[in-house]
Design an enzyme around this catalytic site. Structure first.
Site, PDB file in Angstrom:
ATOM      1  N   ARG A 123       0.840  -1.221   0.000  1.00 30.21           N
ATOM      2  CA  ARG A 123       0.000   0.000   0.000  1.00 30.21           C
ATOM      3  C   ARG A 123       0.869   1.263   0.000  1.00 30.21           C
ATOM      4  O   ARG A 123       1.898   1.316   0.673  1.00 30.21           O
ATOM      5  CB  ARG A 123      -0.947  -0.037   1.193  1.00 30.21           C
ATOM      6  CG  ARG A 123      -1.922  -1.204   1.032  1.00 30.21           C
ATOM      7  CD  ARG A 123      -2.923  -1.272   2.128  1.00 30.21           C
ATOM      8  NE  ARG A 123      -3.831  -0.139   2.104  1.00 30.21           N
ATOM      9  CZ  ARG A 123      -4.713   0.103   3.057  1.00 30.21           C
ATOM     10  NH1 ARG A 123      -4.775  -0.676   4.114  1.00 30.21           N
ATOM     11  NH2 ARG A 123      -5.523   1.126   2.955  1.00 30.21           N
ATOM     12  N   ASP A 316     -15.278   3.471   3.065  1.00 33.94           N
ATOM     13  CA  ASP A 316     -15.153   2.067   3.475  1.00 33.94           C
ATOM     14  C   ASP A 316     -16.450   1.282   3.264  1.00 33.94           C
ATOM     15  O   ASP A 316     -16.466   0.057   3.438  1.00 33.94           O
ATOM     16  CB  ASP A 316     -14.754   1.982   4.953  1.00 33.94           C
ATOM     17  CG  ASP A 316     -13.326   2.468   5.172  1.00 33.94           C
ATOM     18  OD1 ASP A 316     -12.537   2.490   4.217  1.00 33.94           O
ATOM     19  OD2 ASP A 316     -13.005   2.846   6.321  1.00 33.94           O
TER      20      ASP A 316
HETATM   21  C1  S3P Z   1      -9.164   5.735   8.157  1.00 31.71           C
HETATM   22  C2  S3P Z   1      -9.193   6.502   7.021  1.00 31.71           C
HETATM   23  C3  S3P Z   1      -9.589   5.996   5.697  1.00 31.71           C
HETATM   24  C4  S3P Z   1     -10.328   4.671   5.812  1.00 31.71           C
HETATM   25  C5  S3P Z   1      -9.636   3.728   6.744  1.00 31.71           C
HETATM   26  C6  S3P Z   1      -9.571   4.318   8.150  1.00 31.71           C
HETATM   27  C7  S3P Z   1      -8.742   6.353   9.426  1.00 31.71           C
HETATM   28  O1  S3P Z   1      -8.417   5.782   4.914  1.00 31.71           O
HETATM   29  O2  S3P Z   1     -10.461   4.086   4.531  1.00 31.71           O
HETATM   30  O3  S3P Z   1     -10.338   2.493   6.822  1.00 31.71           O
HETATM   31  O4  S3P Z   1      -8.984   5.767  10.504  1.00 31.71           O
HETATM   32  O5  S3P Z   1      -8.159   7.441   9.381  1.00 31.71           O
HETATM   33  P1  S3P Z   1      -7.778   6.964   4.002  1.00 31.71           P
HETATM   34  O6  S3P Z   1      -7.295   8.015   4.892  1.00 31.71           O
HETATM   35  O7  S3P Z   1      -6.676   6.278   3.250  1.00 31.71           O
HETATM   36  O8  S3P Z   1      -8.899   7.414   3.105  1.00 31.71           O
END
Ligand code: S3P
Length: 431
Positions: A123, A316
């Site tokens: 990732r 999500d």
């Molecule tokens: C999250 C942010 C989101 C989300 C992840 C949890 C967080 O990711 O998809 O499951 O807790 O800050 P991104 O910041 O990559 O969008």
């Protein structure tokens, strides 16, 4: 640790259930409690693989953390009380652990190395390592610091005024955490507003910050004070039951104490637009993190178009919404979801491939997808690709078709929703 689960078409789901604690809030409670002065107590902490990875990382940094089930007590080390870890920090499958911790590690006057499982190591991390380097952190890793394992040598940071290209709470939170260790004022702006749990919780820990639209600023050098955090249920987990209740005839489910922070409730808005019968009751929690009991009843759904600024508010929930779209009449178009390509799996690809196995026609677009719903669905043999939400999408759709659906590699569900299948079974009406 791979295994498989079989689900059968259901004659209705009914009952009242408590959804486990919010993953994003649980991570942050442990992280902020660890760098705060004094004790932080967390209740309804999510006992999932991802959140336990966060606890493991802070224990390795010398923080005293005691956990009894979903109650966690953290004896905060204070801003500069973390110790150089003797082993590599293991973030498991968790992008949130990795990206937020990088912000904290960037502020520490020692070196640490962080890594995780094969999915996590694929990732992209440049979105945080590049601005952290600009703040003064030294970071090395594969592909110029884009992939874990990453080694961080921190300390002596300068503040940054950063415009993120992606709406990402992980990027925003990482830089705000590093900003606490930097000299001067750090500002992070994003194209659309992402979830704001960091901002809300930092205020609870006594930090002063300013929020103007999609821009957040704070001054470095502020100390966090330990506090008590009550974690509401996770709306991202609730989403699978909201969809199951909507698409399985004869269903009525009440989900107790679900977080309804407005930066997370896009799924409720989209399901209502699709025709879902969803009601909120007992709203509570005020400014910190609001929650409510949510009741969903079966209702015929119709296809909709979803895109633009709502996307970060349901990022999500797209696999769950894709299950809803498969049962809906007409086509559902998802646009502006390119971020799904770099989640636990390439979710545009895996959603489309797994829905096709149920007989759903789908079309993959570079940063979107079209789901042609309503056609005769059939039970399927599906794969999770190690992605918890792809496994739960299949389990939910499997409730709405007759016959047995087999989902392989379901252990990954434990990263966000331990006990998912037990809860699902507890709602199944006896024939
Ligand atoms: C999250 C942010 C989101 C989300 C992840 C949890 C967080 O990711 O998809 O499951 O807790 O800050 P991104 O910041 O990559 O969008």
């Amino acid at each position: 640790m791979k295994n498989s689960n079989t689900v059968c078409g259901s004659f209705g789901l009914s009952g009242r259930i408590k959804i486990p604690g919010d993953k994003s809030i649980s991570h942050r409670a442990v992280m902020f409690g660890s760098i705060a002065g004094g004790v932080t107590r967390v209740s309804n902490f999510l006992e999932s693989g991802d959140c336990l990875s966060t606890i493991g990382c802070f224990k390795a940094l010398g923080v005293a953390i005691e956990r009894k089930g979903c109650n966690v007590k953290i004896k905060g080390a204070g801003s500069f009380g973390l110790k150089a870890p003797r082993r590599v920090l293991d973030a498991g499958n968790s992008g949130t652990t990795t990206r937020l911790m990088l912000g904290i590690l960037a502020g520490q006057p020692f070196s640490s190395k962080i890594t995780g499982d094969a999915s996590l190591r694929g990732r992209p991390m440049k979105r945080v390592t590049e601005p952290l380097r600009r703040m003064g952190a030294k970071i090395t890793g594969k592909d110029g610091g884009n992939f874990a394992p990453l080694t961080v040598t921190g300390g002596k940071l300068s503040s940054i005024n950063y415009r993120s290209k992606v709406a990402s709470a992980q990027v925003k939170s990482c830089l705000l955490l590093a900003g606490l260790y930097a000299k001067g004022k750090t500002t992070v702006s994003e194209p659309q507003k992402s979830r704001d749990h960091t901002e809300r919780m930092l205020v609870k820990f006594g930090v002063k910050l300013s929020v103007k639209g999609n821009k957040v600023s704070l001054r470095g050098g502020q100390r966090l004070k330990g506090t008590n955090i009550e974690v509401p249920g996770d709306i991202s987990s609730a989403a699978f039951f909201l969809v199951a209740g909507s698409i399985v005839r004869g269903s009525k489910i009440t989900l107790l104490n679900v977080g309804i922070n407005p930066t997370r409730t896009g799924v409720l808005e989209v399901l209502k637009r699709m025709g879902a019968n969803i009601r909120l009751k007992n709203m509570r929690g005020g400014k910190a993190e609001p929650s409510a009991d949510i009741t969903v009843e079966y209702a015929p759904l119709k296809g909709v178009t979803v895109g633009g600024s709502i996307i970060p508010r349901l990022i999500d929930e797209i696999p769950a919404l894709a299950a809803a779209a498969s049962s809906a009449k007409g086509k559902t178009i998802f646009r502006d979801i390119g971020e799904l390509r770099v989640k636990e799996s390439d979710r545009i690809k895996t959603v489309c491939s797994e829905l096709a196995k149920f007989g759903v026609k789908t079309k993959e677009l570079p940063d979107g997808m079209i789901i042609y719903g309503g056609a005769g669905l059939e039970a399927a043999r599906t794969e999770s690709y190690g992605d918890h939400r792809i496994a739960m999408m299949a389990a939910v759709l499997g409730q709405a078709v007759s016959g047995k659906t087999i989902i392989s590699d379901t252990a990954c569900i434990g990263t966000s929703f331990p006990g998912f299948f037990d809860l699902l079974r507890s709602l199944q009406k006896k024939r």
